[in-house]
Design an enzyme around this catalytic site. Sequence first.
Site, PDB file in Angstrom:
ATOM      1  N   TYR A  18      28.424  57.292   0.189  1.00  0.00           N
ATOM      2  CA  TYR A  18      28.370  55.939  -0.379  1.00  0.00           C
ATOM      3  C   TYR A  18      29.717  55.594  -1.022  1.00  0.00           C
ATOM      4  CZ  TYR A  18      26.654  51.923  -3.043  1.00  0.00           C
ATOM      5  OH  TYR A  18      26.477  50.660  -3.565  1.00  0.00           O
ATOM      6  N   HIS A  22      32.563  52.719   0.275  1.00  0.00           N
ATOM      7  CA  HIS A  22      33.043  51.649  -0.594  1.00  0.00           C
ATOM      8  C   HIS A  22      34.545  51.742  -0.849  1.00  0.00           C
ATOM      9  CE1 HIS A  22      28.854  50.610  -1.172  1.00  0.00           C
ATOM     10  NE2 HIS A  22      29.291  49.471  -1.647  1.00  0.00           N
ATOM     11  N   TYR A  41      33.566  42.824  -9.810  1.00  0.00           N
ATOM     12  CA  TYR A  41      32.424  43.515  -9.200  1.00  0.00           C
ATOM     13  C   TYR A  41      32.608  45.019  -9.356  1.00  0.00           C
ATOM     14  CZ  TYR A  41      28.703  44.032  -5.616  1.00  0.00           C
ATOM     15  OH  TYR A  41      27.545  44.310  -4.937  1.00  0.00           O
ATOM     16  N   TRP A  76      27.232  44.988   7.256  1.00  0.00           N
ATOM     17  CA  TRP A  76      27.435  45.945   6.159  1.00  0.00           C
ATOM     18  C   TRP A  76      26.104  46.570   5.742  1.00  0.00           C
ATOM     19  CZ3 TRP A  76      31.283  48.565   4.085  1.00  0.00           C
ATOM     20  CH2 TRP A  76      31.087  49.188   2.852  1.00  0.00           C
ATOM     21  N   TRP A  77      25.081  45.739   5.608  1.00  0.00           N
ATOM     22  CA  TRP A  77      23.773  46.256   5.223  1.00  0.00           C
ATOM     23  C   TRP A  77      23.282  47.285   6.237  1.00  0.00           C
ATOM     24  CZ3 TRP A  77      20.884  41.074   3.916  1.00  0.00           C
ATOM     25  CH2 TRP A  77      21.297  40.619   2.659  1.00  0.00           C
TER      26      TRP A  77
END
Length: 104
Positions: A18, A22, A41, A76-77
């Site tokens: 993960y 990112h 963010y 992306w999801w």
Amino acid sequence: MARIGQIMYLHKDAYDEYQKRHSELWPEMKQALKEHGASNYSIFLNKDNGELFAYLEVPDVDKYNEIANTEICKKWWAYMEPLMDTNADNSPVATDLTEVFHLD
């Protein structure tokens, strides 16, 4: 500026992947986030239970929510789906948080 906080749920065996994904955020995804107003963010991981805390600021929540309709967001999801709890459309299962305090 609206402040958004959410909890998402990462699989315990996916922490490193993960973070890697990112750190290599696709330029098209970064552009889409900015075009939909996202700034400041950050995503934080609780390594004890896999909870992710996401925080971002947007000038217009409705405009930001439109990102879900973009092809890059859907891609992306789908890319992230194996790593976390997701809904049927591959969007992350997310718990929206209610702000109860802000020090200005």
